[in-house]
Enzyme design. Structure first.
Site, PDB file in Angstrom:
ATOM      1  N   ARG A 114     -43.400  23.583   0.693  1.00  0.00           N
ATOM      2  CA  ARG A 114     -43.114  22.269   0.109  1.00  0.00           C
ATOM      3  C   ARG A 114     -44.061  21.253   0.750  1.00  0.00           C
ATOM      4  O   ARG A 114     -44.042  21.087   1.976  1.00  0.00           O
ATOM      5  CB  ARG A 114     -41.660  21.878   0.389  1.00  0.00           C
ATOM      6  CG  ARG A 114     -41.358  20.453  -0.003  1.00  0.00           C
ATOM      7  CD  ARG A 114     -39.904  20.026   0.267  1.00  0.00           C
ATOM      8  NE  ARG A 114     -39.810  18.621  -0.044  1.00  0.00           N
ATOM      9  CZ  ARG A 114     -39.349  17.682   0.780  1.00  0.00           C
ATOM     10  NH1 ARG A 114     -38.870  17.999   1.966  1.00  0.00           N
ATOM     11  NH2 ARG A 114     -39.350  16.422   0.408  1.00  0.00           N
ATOM     12  N   HIS A 120     -43.587  11.042  -1.124  1.00  0.00           N
ATOM     13  CA  HIS A 120     -42.978  11.099   0.213  1.00  0.00           C
ATOM     14  C   HIS A 120     -43.472   9.866   0.991  1.00  0.00           C
ATOM     15  O   HIS A 120     -44.202   9.986   1.957  1.00  0.00           O
ATOM     16  CB  HIS A 120     -43.349  12.412   0.893  1.00  0.00           C
ATOM     17  CG  HIS A 120     -42.492  12.795   2.064  1.00  0.00           C
ATOM     18  ND1 HIS A 120     -41.843  14.013   2.161  1.00  0.00           N
ATOM     19  CD2 HIS A 120     -42.177  12.125   3.202  1.00  0.00           C
ATOM     20  CE1 HIS A 120     -41.181  14.080   3.318  1.00  0.00           C
ATOM     21  NE2 HIS A 120     -41.370  12.947   3.970  1.00  0.00           N
ATOM     22  N   GLU A 132     -36.089  11.578  -0.048  1.00  0.00           N
ATOM     23  CA  GLU A 132     -35.217  10.691   0.716  1.00  0.00           C
ATOM     24  C   GLU A 132     -35.299   9.225   0.271  1.00  0.00           C
ATOM     25  O   GLU A 132     -35.697   8.346   1.046  1.00  0.00           O
ATOM     26  CB  GLU A 132     -35.535  10.798   2.211  1.00  0.00           C
ATOM     27  CG  GLU A 132     -35.303  12.202   2.751  1.00  0.00           C
ATOM     28  CD  GLU A 132     -35.444  12.290   4.269  1.00  0.00           C
ATOM     29  OE1 GLU A 132     -35.899  11.314   4.897  1.00  0.00           O
ATOM     30  OE2 GLU A 132     -35.085  13.336   4.826  1.00  0.00           O
ATOM     31  N   ASN A 184     -31.711  17.456   2.451  1.00  0.00           N
ATOM     32  CA  ASN A 184     -32.265  17.396   3.802  1.00  0.00           C
ATOM     33  C   ASN A 184     -31.106  17.137   4.751  1.00  0.00           C
ATOM     34  O   ASN A 184     -30.274  16.259   4.495  1.00  0.00           O
ATOM     35  CB  ASN A 184     -33.280  16.254   3.940  1.00  0.00           C
ATOM     36  CG  ASN A 184     -34.548  16.517   3.143  1.00  0.00           C
ATOM     37  OD1 ASN A 184     -34.677  17.558   2.506  1.00  0.00           O
ATOM     38  ND2 ASN A 184     -35.471  15.572   3.186  1.00  0.00           N
ATOM     39  N   TYR A 220     -30.000  17.111   9.106  1.00  0.00           N
ATOM     40  CA  TYR A 220     -30.384  17.249  10.515  1.00  0.00           C
ATOM     41  C   TYR A 220     -29.217  17.126  11.481  1.00  0.00           C
ATOM     42  O   TYR A 220     -29.203  17.761  12.519  1.00  0.00           O
ATOM     43  CB  TYR A 220     -31.430  16.180  10.880  1.00  0.00           C
ATOM     44  CG  TYR A 220     -32.761  16.417  10.218  1.00  0.00           C
ATOM     45  CD1 TYR A 220     -33.725  17.214  10.821  1.00  0.00           C
ATOM     46  CD2 TYR A 220     -33.044  15.880   8.971  1.00  0.00           C
ATOM     47  CE1 TYR A 220     -34.945  17.465  10.204  1.00  0.00           C
ATOM     48  CE2 TYR A 220     -34.261  16.129   8.339  1.00  0.00           C
ATOM     49  CZ  TYR A 220     -35.209  16.915   8.960  1.00  0.00           C
ATOM     50  OH  TYR A 220     -36.408  17.178   8.349  1.00  0.00           O
ATOM     51  N   GLU A 242     -35.226  20.332   3.721  1.00  0.00           N
ATOM     52  CA  GLU A 242     -35.629  20.056   5.110  1.00  0.00           C
ATOM     53  C   GLU A 242     -34.460  20.348   6.037  1.00  0.00           C
ATOM     54  O   GLU A 242     -33.327  19.930   5.787  1.00  0.00           O
ATOM     55  CB  GLU A 242     -35.986  18.582   5.330  1.00  0.00           C
ATOM     56  CG  GLU A 242     -37.320  18.180   4.812  1.00  0.00           C
ATOM     57  CD  GLU A 242     -37.631  16.701   5.091  1.00  0.00           C
ATOM     58  OE1 GLU A 242     -37.135  16.139   6.091  1.00  0.00           O
ATOM     59  OE2 GLU A 242     -38.367  16.135   4.268  1.00  0.00           O
TER      60      GLU A 242
END
Ligand code: IFM
Length: 444
Positions: A77, A121, A166, A293, A295, A351
């Site tokens: 990606r 992005h 995002e 995504n 985290y 991600e």
């Protein structure tokens, strides 16, 4: 713990983004982006770091594809820098910029790696910022024209597309907190940016369908697991608002249901652009997959003096170098939430990864914390699949250490280490471990 097998054809991948790795931002006729301007503005990034050289991927892309092939990754990606192709954002096309992505796509296909392209992005052409950027309603057409052109040029070979990366971060970190380009501090602008992002996304999806090239298109959203700090009603309401404001519902509710989430409107109604309701029918448009995504996660407490009455508190868990608590269970909750609320045709983790301090010892990097982080998150993804989530692939962030926005080069997310002085790539232990997971399509 038994062996955890993943579905056949599962797309194990790695992810990067143009401004974070390419370097040479003005080469071959490219126009400047807002991140070029922002990072060249004193005081905006750690140590004044810029993306001028980054990982020099613009010149070393062939070696980087060889490296991915060596690791056995199935998919890559990456994002396209809009201002390499349209130096002023619209109008004149810069063929040399287009050529770079043509060559990269061919190199990937020759290596048997499936390209997943993110069309945006965060590196907006600076010329478009001069006329209002994402806060100008016309951006929806500018963006869709750019996307359509890229579909026409690469759509014969590229079958997986992500419209925006995002959009929450772009809108709020860039327009309300001022920490990212374009560095604004205006809540009204931030909500109008959200709305324009959705309009732009929808127009690009329409253009993609009209081109009829085959393939799939989706959007990638940032997520942070947010759960109430107690069972007290105020905390539960604050956590619901926070989840709708920060996570996938802000974008998926409009896309799948044609309306902004209900609790979110309790804080956002006054900030929304006038007449926004008239655009909702157009925004509601079918997509092929959702990109997630993830985290970290926090607890949420109601705090009247905090912005929007929401205060995030930690659980006291181990933190990564970003100061983010490691909370793998949150990935399961997010995936299950998307599946149950919207029933998308497919989901990709676009991600997931972690920054930890890396030390080079005798030419090796023994990053056991990163490996443990990935292992725990892969296990939660596996659990989600067992429980009915249509997860089709997993992209580790990131293939290599890179420009971590306002943190510059001070945070390392790569599974490949970059020595920025020599541009030498060192395969970290986590990459070697990941390579075995891919080869077995299973977690031991
Ligand atoms: O580096 C970023 C990426 O550009 C977007 N998602 C989060 C990553 C880590 O902060």
């Amino acid at each position: 713990m038994g062996k955890k097998e993943f579905p056949e054809g599962f797309k194990w991948g790695v992810a990067t983004a143009s401004y974070q790795i390419e370097g040479s931002p003005l080469a071959d006729g490219a126009g400047p982006s807002i991140w070029h301007r922002f990072s060249h503005t004193p005081g905006t990034t750690h140590d004044g770091d810029t993306g001028d050289i980054a990982c020099d991927h613009y010149n070393r892309y062939k070696d980087d594809v060889t490296l991915m092939k060596f690791l056995g990754v199935k998919a890559y990606r990456f994002s396209i820098s809009w201002s390499r192709i349209f130096p002023k954002g619209k109008g004149r096309i810069n063929e040399r910029g287009m050529d770079f992505y043509n060559r990269l796509v061919d190199e990937l296909l020759n290596a048997n790696i499936t390209p997943f392209i993110t069309l945006y992005h965060w590196d907006l052409p600076a010329a478009l910022q001069d006329v209002g950027g994402w806060n100008n309603r016309d951006i929806a057409e500018w963006y869709a024209d750019y996307a359509d052109y890229v579909f026409q040029r690469l759509g014969d070979r590229v079958k997986n597309w992500i419209t925006l990366n995002e959009p929450w971060v772009m809108a709020f970190v860039g327009h309300m907190f001022g920490e990212h380009a374009p560095g604004m501090r205006d809540a009204y602008a931030a909500f109008s940016v959200v709305h324009n992002e959705l309009r732009a996304h929808s127009k690009a999806v329409r253009a993609f369908r009209e081109e009829n090239l085959g393939g799939e298109i989706g959007i990638t959203l940032s997520n942070h697991s947010l759960t109430p700090a107690s069972q007290n009603e105020a905390d539960i309401t604050a956590a619901t608002i926070a989840h709708e404001y920060v996570n996938y519902p802000l974008f998926l509710n409009p896309i799948f249901k044609g309306s902004y989430p209900e609790h979110l409107l309790s804080i956002a109604r006054d900030y929304m652009p006038r007449g926004y309701e008239m655009d909702m029918d157009e925004i509601k448009r079918s997509i092929d997959f959702v990109g997630i995504n993830y985290y970290s996660g926090s607890l949420v407490r109601a705090e009247p003096s905090a912005p929007f009455g929401i205060k995030e508190v930690g659980r006291g868990l181990e933190k990564s170098e970003m100061g983010w608590e490691v909370y793998p269970e949150g990935l399961y909750d997010i995936l299950k939430g998307v599946q149950d609320s919207y029933e998308p045709k497919g989901i990709f983790i676009t991600e997931n990864g972690a920054a930890f301090k890396d030390v080079v010892e005798n030419g090796e990097v023994h990053d056991s914390k990163r490996t443990e982080y990935l292992k725990a998150h892969f296990a939660q993804a596996h659990r989600a699949i067992q429980d009915g989530v249509k997860l089709k692939g997993y992209f580790v962030w990131s293939l290599m250490d890179n420009f971590e926005w306002a943190y510059g080069y001070s945070k390392r997310f790569g599974i490949v280490y970059i020595d920025y002085k020599t541009q030498k790539r060192i395969v970290k232990d986590s990459a070697k471990w990941y390579s075995r997971v891919i080869a077995n399509n299973a977690l031991d």
